[in-house]
Design a protein around this motif. Structure first.
Motif, PDB file in Angstrom:
ATOM      1  N   LYS A  90       1.174  -1.428  -0.115  1.00  0.00           N
ATOM      2  CA  LYS A  90       0.088  -0.065  -0.573  1.00  0.00           C
ATOM      3  C   LYS A  90       1.108   1.388   0.349  1.00  0.00           C
ATOM      4  CE  LYS A  90      -4.034  -2.536   0.054  1.00  0.00           C
ATOM      5  NZ  LYS A  90      -4.722  -2.124   1.047  1.00  0.00           N
ATOM      6  N   VAL A  91       0.594   2.027  -0.721  1.00  0.00           N
ATOM      7  CA  VAL A  91       1.194   3.721  -1.160  1.00  0.00           C
ATOM      8  C   VAL A  91       1.502   4.140   0.818  1.00  0.00           C
ATOM      9  CG1 VAL A  91      -1.276   5.147  -1.031  1.00  0.00           C
ATOM     10  CG2 VAL A  91       1.252   6.007  -2.069  1.00  0.00           C
ATOM     11  N   THR A  92       0.867   3.569   1.615  1.00  0.00           N
ATOM     12  CA  THR A  92       1.177   4.922   2.890  1.00  0.00           C
ATOM     13  C   THR A  92       2.244   3.388   3.877  1.00  0.00           C
ATOM     14  OG1 THR A  92      -0.720   2.950   3.763  1.00  0.00           O
ATOM     15  CG2 THR A  92      -1.051   5.333   3.466  1.00  0.00           C
ATOM     16  N   GLY A  93       3.019   3.124   2.993  1.00  0.00           N
ATOM     17  CA  GLY A  93       4.033   1.624   3.749  1.00  0.00           C
ATOM     18  C   GLY A  93       5.328   2.392   3.649  1.00  0.00           C
ATOM     19  N   THR A  94       6.336   2.088   3.683  1.00  0.00           N
ATOM     20  CA  THR A  94       7.403   2.747   4.519  1.00  0.00           C
ATOM     21  C   THR A  94       8.237   3.003   3.527  1.00  0.00           C
ATOM     22  OG1 THR A  94       8.433   0.340   4.698  1.00  0.00           O
ATOM     23  CG2 THR A  94       7.805   1.259   6.947  1.00  0.00           C
ATOM     24  N   SER A  95       8.079   2.715   2.183  1.00  0.00           N
ATOM     25  CA  SER A  95       7.679   2.436   1.112  1.00  0.00           C
ATOM     26  C   SER A  95       7.842   2.516   0.124  1.00  0.00           C
ATOM     27  CB  SER A  95       9.270   1.589   0.203  1.00  0.00           C
ATOM     28  OG  SER A  95      10.557   1.112   1.327  1.00  0.00           O
ATOM     29  N   LYS A  96       6.418   3.309   0.490  1.00  0.00           N
ATOM     30  CA  LYS A  96       5.296   2.990  -0.048  1.00  0.00           C
ATOM     31  C   LYS A  96       4.840   2.434  -1.080  1.00  0.00           C
ATOM     32  CE  LYS A  96       6.298   8.435  -0.744  1.00  0.00           C
ATOM     33  NZ  LYS A  96       5.193   8.697  -0.020  1.00  0.00           N
ATOM     34  N   GLY A  97       5.240   1.118  -0.802  1.00  0.00           N
ATOM     35  CA  GLY A  97       4.579  -0.319  -0.835  1.00  0.00           C
ATOM     36  C   GLY A  97       5.191  -0.819  -2.640  1.00  0.00           C
ATOM     37  N   MET A  98       6.881   0.031  -2.449  1.00  0.00           N
ATOM     38  CA  MET A  98       7.061  -0.433  -3.600  1.00  0.00           C
ATOM     39  C   MET A  98       8.710  -1.820  -3.077  1.00  0.00           C
ATOM     40  SD  MET A  98       6.974   2.004  -6.571  1.00  0.00           S
ATOM     41  CE  MET A  98       7.934   3.447  -5.606  1.00  0.00           C
ATOM     42  N   PHE A 105      12.385  -0.221   5.094  1.00  0.00           N
ATOM     43  CA  PHE A 105      13.725   0.563   5.133  1.00  0.00           C
ATOM     44  C   PHE A 105      13.515   1.983   6.267  1.00  0.00           C
ATOM     45  CE2 PHE A 105      18.226   1.431   3.139  1.00  0.00           C
ATOM     46  CZ  PHE A 105      18.386   3.528   3.256  1.00  0.00           C
ATOM     47  N   SER A 106      14.438   2.508   6.504  1.00  0.00           N
ATOM     48  CA  SER A 106      13.956   3.792   6.901  1.00  0.00           C
ATOM     49  C   SER A 106      14.765   4.710   7.586  1.00  0.00           C
ATOM     50  CB  SER A 106      13.133   3.707   8.196  1.00  0.00           C
ATOM     51  OG  SER A 106      12.543   4.762   9.266  1.00  0.00           O
ATOM     52  N   LYS A 107      15.610   5.393   6.055  1.00  0.00           N
ATOM     53  CA  LYS A 107      16.730   6.179   7.004  1.00  0.00           C
ATOM     54  C   LYS A 107      16.773   7.364   8.519  1.00  0.00           C
ATOM     55  CE  LYS A 107      19.542  10.237   5.004  1.00  0.00           C
ATOM     56  NZ  LYS A 107      19.524  10.688   3.402  1.00  0.00           N
ATOM     57  N   GLU A 108      15.176   7.960   8.752  1.00  0.00           N
ATOM     58  CA  GLU A 108      14.804   8.520   9.549  1.00  0.00           C
ATOM     59  C   GLU A 108      15.501   7.441  10.597  1.00  0.00           C
ATOM     60  OE1 GLU A 108      10.944  10.187  11.965  1.00  0.00           O
ATOM     61  OE2 GLU A 108      10.586   9.127  10.516  1.00  0.00           O
ATOM     62  N   HIS A 109      15.162   6.235  10.766  1.00  0.00           N
ATOM     63  CA  HIS A 109      14.844   5.901  12.091  1.00  0.00           C
ATOM     64  C   HIS A 109      16.414   4.831  11.847  1.00  0.00           C
ATOM     65  CE1 HIS A 109      10.684   6.904  12.658  1.00  0.00           C
ATOM     66  NE2 HIS A 109      11.592   6.262  14.111  1.00  0.00           N
ATOM     67  N   ARG A 110      17.522   4.860  10.982  1.00  0.00           N
ATOM     68  CA  ARG A 110      19.067   4.662  10.793  1.00  0.00           C
ATOM     69  C   ARG A 110      18.527   2.764  10.767  1.00  0.00           C
ATOM     70  NH1 ARG A 110      18.417   8.595  13.723  1.00  0.00           N
ATOM     71  NH2 ARG A 110      18.008   7.653  15.784  1.00  0.00           N
ATOM     72  N   PHE A 111      17.409   2.437   9.716  1.00  0.00           N
ATOM     73  CA  PHE A 111      16.846   1.021   9.448  1.00  0.00           C
ATOM     74  C   PHE A 111      17.676   1.402   8.242  1.00  0.00           C
ATOM     75  CE2 PHE A 111      14.764  -2.350   8.029  1.00  0.00           C
ATOM     76  CZ  PHE A 111      15.473  -3.862   8.461  1.00  0.00           C
TER      77      PHE A 111
END
Length: 332
Positions: A90-98, A105-111
């Motif tokens: 879904k588009v609300t996902g961490t990588s907009k569903g892609m 992946f999360s650059k903000e949380h260093r993952f």
């Protein structure tokens, strides 16, 4: 090391219970084909993450792992609703569903992922640590891999350079007994994976990966060594997964009796027993935690179900940007 207090044990119980239930829900919706592709679950290995998080400085340390990667970003602070939505595409996902299951992946949380190539994250973990050393940042990278990934040549190249340059990285092998469906004994002469560090004179050793308190103590030593310029460490976490390598795994390589035997040392049960023995909480208190965990999982599922799929235009908005090729604008 930060003290392991009553509050820590209660947090471990709540976190590990949530991670387990979160992935149990993923297994259920996968069967319903709401989550597609591959799905590799972490059930049984939660103590490795819980103990590691206690030893980390979450304001600056980094984490990178393989494709069994749904609960790690949640532990680092990523909204679990967005992780669930990512698995739904879904588009609300961490990588907009892609990205999907294997590429959270999360650059903000260093993952820094979720990597589908076996062992591909090992040199990347060393690279993150190199950047921290180069820019004189007081950060440490924790780089996780499975027991199958240690057979990759990239591990040896990364170990060599990490020691040569004394990089602030902790390499952690989560040895759950089987690389897909093949035991360590069938892929290597020695079953003591931690000994691979000896060839590079890298501090290394085995760790009981079913007890978060033991994990926390050993990871803390390694993180402190890295942060103070002592270079890398290689830890072999002896753990176990209760589900198959992925949801498509028929698990013909092990018996149900073996799985049940390991469930006797389930990390969640171990933490629960200590909480009750020490009087940190009552059975009723823990039932309240269990209910809040169940409610949060339901909230994550509802969020993912009700979110939209990405619009087709998103395919053209996420390509790389090139100054002399203005025909596709990078919008995200």
């Amino acid at each position: 090391m930060k003290k392991i207090t009553k509050e820590v044990y209660l947090k471990w119980y709540e976190d590990m219970s949530f991670w387990r239930k979160f992935e149990d829900k993923l297994a259920a919706v996968y069967i319903q084909q709401k989550v597609r592709g591959f799905l590799h679950l972490y059930n049984g290995q939660e103590a490795v993450l819980a103990g590691s998080l206690h030893a980390m400085d979450l304001t600056k340390d980094r984490m990178i792992t393989a494709y069994r990667n749904h609960v790690q970003p949640i532990g680092l602070g990523v909204d679990p609703r967005r992780v669930m939505a990512e698995l739904y595409g879904k588009v609300t996902g961490t990588s907009k569903g892609m990205g999907g299951s294997m590429h959270i992946f999360s650059k903000e949380h260093r993952f820094y992922g979720g990597h589908g190539i076996v062992g591909g994250q090992i040199p990347l973990g060393a690279g993150l640590a190199f950047a921290d050393k180069y820019f004189k940042r007081d950060s440490v990278t924790l780089c996780y891999m499975g027991d199958g990934a240690v057979r990759q040549g990239s591990l040896h190249e990364a170990f060599n350079l990490a020691m040569l340059w004394q990089l602030p990285v902790v390499f952690i092998c989560e040895n759950n007994g089987y690389a897909m469906g093949t035991s360590v004994a069938r892929t290597a002469h020695t079953t003591d994976i931690w000994k691979l560090g000896l060839g590079y004179e890298m501090p290394c050793g085995p760790v009981d990966g079913m007890d978060p308190a033991i994990v926390a103590k050993e990871v803390d030593k390694a993180v402190e060594r890295a942060r103070t310029g002592g270079g890398p460490t290689f830890l072999e976490m002896k753990t176990y997964r209760y589900r198959g390598h992925s949801m498509s795994d028929a698990q013909h390589y092990r018996t149900k009796e073996e799985v049940e035997e390991y469930k006797k040392i389930d990390p969640i049960t171990q933490v629960k027993d200590i909480i009750l023995e020490k009087g940190y909480a009552s059975e009723e208190d823990l039932k309240k935690i269990d209910k809040s965990v169940k409610d949060l999982v339901s909230e994550c599922e509802k969020f993912a179900e009700e979110s939209d799929f990405p619009p087709i235009e998103q395919l053209y908005e996420t390509v790389y940007e090139q100054k002399d090729y203005p025909f596709l604008q990078h919008k995200l």
